[in-house]
Design an enzyme around this catalytic site. Structure first.
Site, PDB file in Angstrom:
ATOM      1  N   SER A 263     -12.067  45.754  56.839  1.00  0.00           N
ATOM      2  CA  SER A 263     -13.246  44.713  56.758  1.00  0.00           C
ATOM      3  C   SER A 263     -12.858  43.399  57.118  1.00  0.00           C
ATOM      4  O   SER A 263     -11.617  43.183  57.035  1.00  0.00           O
ATOM      5  CB  SER A 263     -13.572  44.772  54.997  1.00  0.00           C
ATOM      6  OG  SER A 263     -12.662  44.174  54.498  1.00  0.00           O
ATOM      7  N   LYS A 264     -13.777  42.767  57.439  1.00  0.00           N
ATOM      8  CA  LYS A 264     -13.219  41.484  58.085  1.00  0.00           C
ATOM      9  C   LYS A 264     -12.932  40.478  57.142  1.00  0.00           C
ATOM     10  O   LYS A 264     -12.445  39.347  57.436  1.00  0.00           O
ATOM     11  CB  LYS A 264     -14.436  40.875  59.105  1.00  0.00           C
ATOM     12  CG  LYS A 264     -15.772  40.739  58.505  1.00  0.00           C
ATOM     13  CD  LYS A 264     -16.595  40.128  59.911  1.00  0.00           C
ATOM     14  CE  LYS A 264     -18.388  40.157  59.222  1.00  0.00           C
ATOM     15  NZ  LYS A 264     -19.130  39.861  60.227  1.00  0.00           N
ATOM     16  N   ARG A 265     -13.154  40.713  55.865  1.00  0.00           N
ATOM     17  CA  ARG A 265     -12.827  39.869  54.710  1.00  0.00           C
ATOM     18  C   ARG A 265     -11.145  39.754  54.645  1.00  0.00           C
ATOM     19  O   ARG A 265     -10.657  38.808  54.338  1.00  0.00           O
ATOM     20  CB  ARG A 265     -13.242  40.295  53.334  1.00  0.00           C
ATOM     21  CG  ARG A 265     -14.652  40.109  53.207  1.00  0.00           C
ATOM     22  CD  ARG A 265     -14.730  38.906  52.040  1.00  0.00           C
ATOM     23  NE  ARG A 265     -16.035  38.631  52.051  1.00  0.00           N
ATOM     24  CZ  ARG A 265     -16.904  37.786  52.841  1.00  0.00           C
ATOM     25  NH1 ARG A 265     -16.104  37.069  53.699  1.00  0.00           N
ATOM     26  NH2 ARG A 265     -18.034  37.515  52.733  1.00  0.00           N
ATOM     27  N   ASN A 267      -9.264  41.443  57.349  1.00  0.00           N
ATOM     28  CA  ASN A 267      -8.708  41.599  58.859  1.00  0.00           C
ATOM     29  C   ASN A 267      -9.714  41.308  59.438  1.00  0.00           C
ATOM     30  O   ASN A 267     -10.855  41.611  59.415  1.00  0.00           O
ATOM     31  CB  ASN A 267      -8.134  43.078  59.058  1.00  0.00           C
ATOM     32  CG  ASN A 267      -6.654  43.326  58.899  1.00  0.00           C
ATOM     33  OD1 ASN A 267      -5.658  42.493  59.188  1.00  0.00           O
ATOM     34  ND2 ASN A 267      -6.481  44.639  58.228  1.00  0.00           N
TER      35      ASN A 267
END
Ligand code: GLU
Length: 439
Positions: A263-265, A267
Site C-alpha cells: 500500500s502506498k501508505r 511503500n
C-alpha cells in the site's frame, strides 16, 4: 458439476496479455503482472499484448492510459499488439468494442444463459439492506431469473431500463484450475448473478474480459490474486459460450515488509515515483523479476531476456513476495556503479534530471531569490534529492503545536493523494483548506 474447462491444446502459440484499467497512476502491480506475462510469452516464442480495460467509464481517463503506457515503455516492456500499435485483434481499448460485447450478451440471452433484470436501483438497495441485516453476503436474489417471456417483451417495449445478468446454477460446485494453486472448488450458490451488461448497454469487466481474452486468442492469463473470486464466473461464461478457457495463474499479491498488502501508505506504489527518484528502469524491472524468479546469491542481476528464459510460474510461491525498497536500492546501486562507464552514467543522469528541460522549469524559482550563482546548489538541491532530511526541529519553526502539526500533516497526506494534477494551484488549495480547517 465438473470442470469443463478444456485445457489449451499444447501446440497453440502462447499469447499473454496485461489488461490494466486506466483509473489512476501506473502501479507497480501492473508492472509486475506485465513482466510476468511478458516473460512467459517471450520465453516461449509467444506474443505479449496490451489491452486497456476502460469499461468503468466514470473512473477511466485518457491521461491515466497515457501514463500507464509511458511507464511500461520506460521500463522497457514492449508489446506486439495494443492500442498504440494496433494488431489483428483490435481495437485494444474496450471502450471501442461495445458492439462486440452486446452481440455476445445477446447470444447468452437467446440461449437462456443470461437474463434481463428490470429491478430498480431502489429495490436492489432494499434487498442489500435486508441481506446486510440478515448477515448474509450481498447477492442478487434472482427475482428476474425466470420472468415470463410476455412480461419481458412488455417491459422492453415500454422502455423499462434493464441490465443483463448471467445465470448461475444454485447448486453444485464450480471448479477453477489455477496453475499455482491447482483445483479450487467454489460453491455455485455463493456466486452472484453478475451483471454483464449495464443499463446503458456497456459491459462490465467480466463480460468484456472473457470475450476479449477469447477473441484475442489469449492462452494464459496471469493476473493479481485479487481476481481469483472472479474466476468461477469466468469459468461459467466460457462454458456458456463453448469456448476453451485460457490457463489461469493468479499472481501472489506484493506485500509491504510487514507482510500486509502493498500500500502506498507504507511503500510508494507508483512506477513513475521510482523514475523520479532516479531508479534505472532495468534495475526496477530486475527487482520485480526477483519477486517472480528465485535465484541464487550472486546471481541476482538479470536482463529481460534472461528473466524470460528463467521465469516459470510453477515455481512461484503463493505467499506474496515482499516489495523491499532496501533491496531495490542495493540493486539500483549495482546497476549505476557496475553496468555503466562514466559516459553512460552521465547519459543516464542527463535523462533523469540533469538536463536543460528540467533546469528550465526550476531555474525561475532560483532566480528570484539568488544573490550569487553559487547559491544555486543550496537553493535547488532538493529538486535533485529524493531522501529529504527533515527534522522535528525544522517542522517546529512555525507557530503550530505538535498536535496540530501532526493533524495538519495527516490531512495533507490524505488530501494530496486525492489530487489528480500535481500543480501549484491544486497544492495551494489543499494547504489553504487545511489552514482554514485548523484555523
Ligand atoms: N482490468 C483488470 C485490472 O485492472 C485486469 C484483470 C485481468 O487481468 O483479468 O487488473
Amino acid at each position: 458439476m465438473t470442470d469443463s474447462l478444456g485445457r489449451n491444446a499444447s501446440n497453440a502459440r502462447v499469447r499473454t496479455r496485461v489488461a490494466p484499467s486506466p483509473t489512476g497512476d501506473p502501479h507497480v502491480g501492473t508492472a509486475f503482472a506485465a513482466l510476468a506475462n511478458y516473460c512467459f510469452a517471450r520465453g516461449r516464442d509467444g506474443d505479449f499484448i496490451l489491452r486497456i480495460e476502460d469499461t468503468d467509464q466514470a473512473r477511466s481517463t485518457a491521461e491515466s492510459e497515457r501514463t500507464i503506457l509511458e511507464a511500461l515503455h520506460w521500463l522497457g516492456i514492449t508489446w506486439s499488439e495494443g492500442p498504440d500499435v494496433g494488431g489483428p485483434h483490435g481495437p485494444y481499448r474496450q471502450s471501442e468494442r461495445s458492439q462486440i460485447y452486446r452481440r455476445y450478451a445477446d447470444e447468452l440471452l437467446e440461449r437462456g444463459d443470461a437474463f434481463r433484470c428490470f429491478c430498480t436501483p431502489e429495490r436492489l438497495a432494499e434487498m442489500r439492506e435486508e441481506q446486510r441485516r440478515a448477515g448474509v453476503p450481498p447477492a442478487y436474489d434472482g427475482r428476474c431469473v425466470a420472468l415470463p417471456p410476455a412480461e419481458i417483451a412488455a417491459n422492453v417495449a415500454a422502455g423499462i431500463p434493464f441490465v443483463v445478468r448471467m445465470v448461475v446454477p444454485r447448486t453444485g460446485t464450480i471448479l477453477v484450475h489455477d496453475l499455482l494453486r491447482g483445483e479450487i472448488a467454489f460453491d455455485a450458490a455463493s456466486i452472484d448473478m453478475q451483471v454483464l451488461l449495464k443499463s446503458d448497454g456497456l459491459p462490465t469487466y467480466h463480460l468484456a474480459n472473457v470475450v476479449d481474452d477469447h477473441l484475442m486468442q489469449i492462452t494464459h492469463v496471469m493476473r493479481g490474486e485479487e481476481w481469483l473470486p472472479s474466476a468461477p464466473k469466468h469459468v461459467l461464461l466460457y462454458r456458456y459460450f463453448g469456448w476453451t478457457m485460457p490457463e489461469l495463474c493468479h499472481l501472489p499479491l506484493l506485500r509491504n515488509p510487514d507482510r500486509s498488502k502493498l500500500s502506498k501508505r507504507k511503500n510508494p506504489t507508483g512506477i513513475l515515483f521510482y523514475r523520479r527518484m532516479g531508479y534505472l528502469p532495468e534495475a526496477l524491472l530486475n527487482f520485480l523479476g526477483l519477486l517472480l524468479i528465485t535465484v541464487g546469491e550472486g546471481d541476482e542481476m538479470m536482463d529481460l531476456r534472461t528473466m524470460s528464459q528463467r521465469f516459470d510460474p510453477k515455481h512461484l510461491s503463493v505467499a506474496g513476495p515482499v516489495f523491499d525498497v532496501q533491496k531495490l536500492d542495493w540493486l539500483n546501486a549495482r546497476y549505476l556503479r557496475e553496468t555503466l562507464d562514466v559516459d553512460g552514467f552521465m547519459e543516464r543522469a542527463r535523462e533523469w534530471a540533469v538536463n536543460r528541460t528540467y533546469f528550465r522549469e526550476i531555474a525561475p524559482l532560483a532566480q528570484t531569490r539568488i544573490e550569487r550563482l553559487s547559491d544555486l546548489g543550496p537553493l535547488l538541491s532538493f529538486f535533485f534529492a529524493g531522501r529529504l532530511d527533515v527534522t522535528a526541529e525544522q517542522l517546529r519553526e512555525g507557530k503550530l503545536d505538535d498536535d496540530t502539526l501532526r493533524k495538519a500533516f495527516a490531512f495533507a497526506l490524505e488530501d494530496f493523494e486525492a489530487v489528480a494534477r500535481w500543480d501549484v494551484e491544486n497544492i495551494q488549495n489543499v494547504l489553504r483548506n487545511i489552514a482554514e480547517a485548523l484555523e
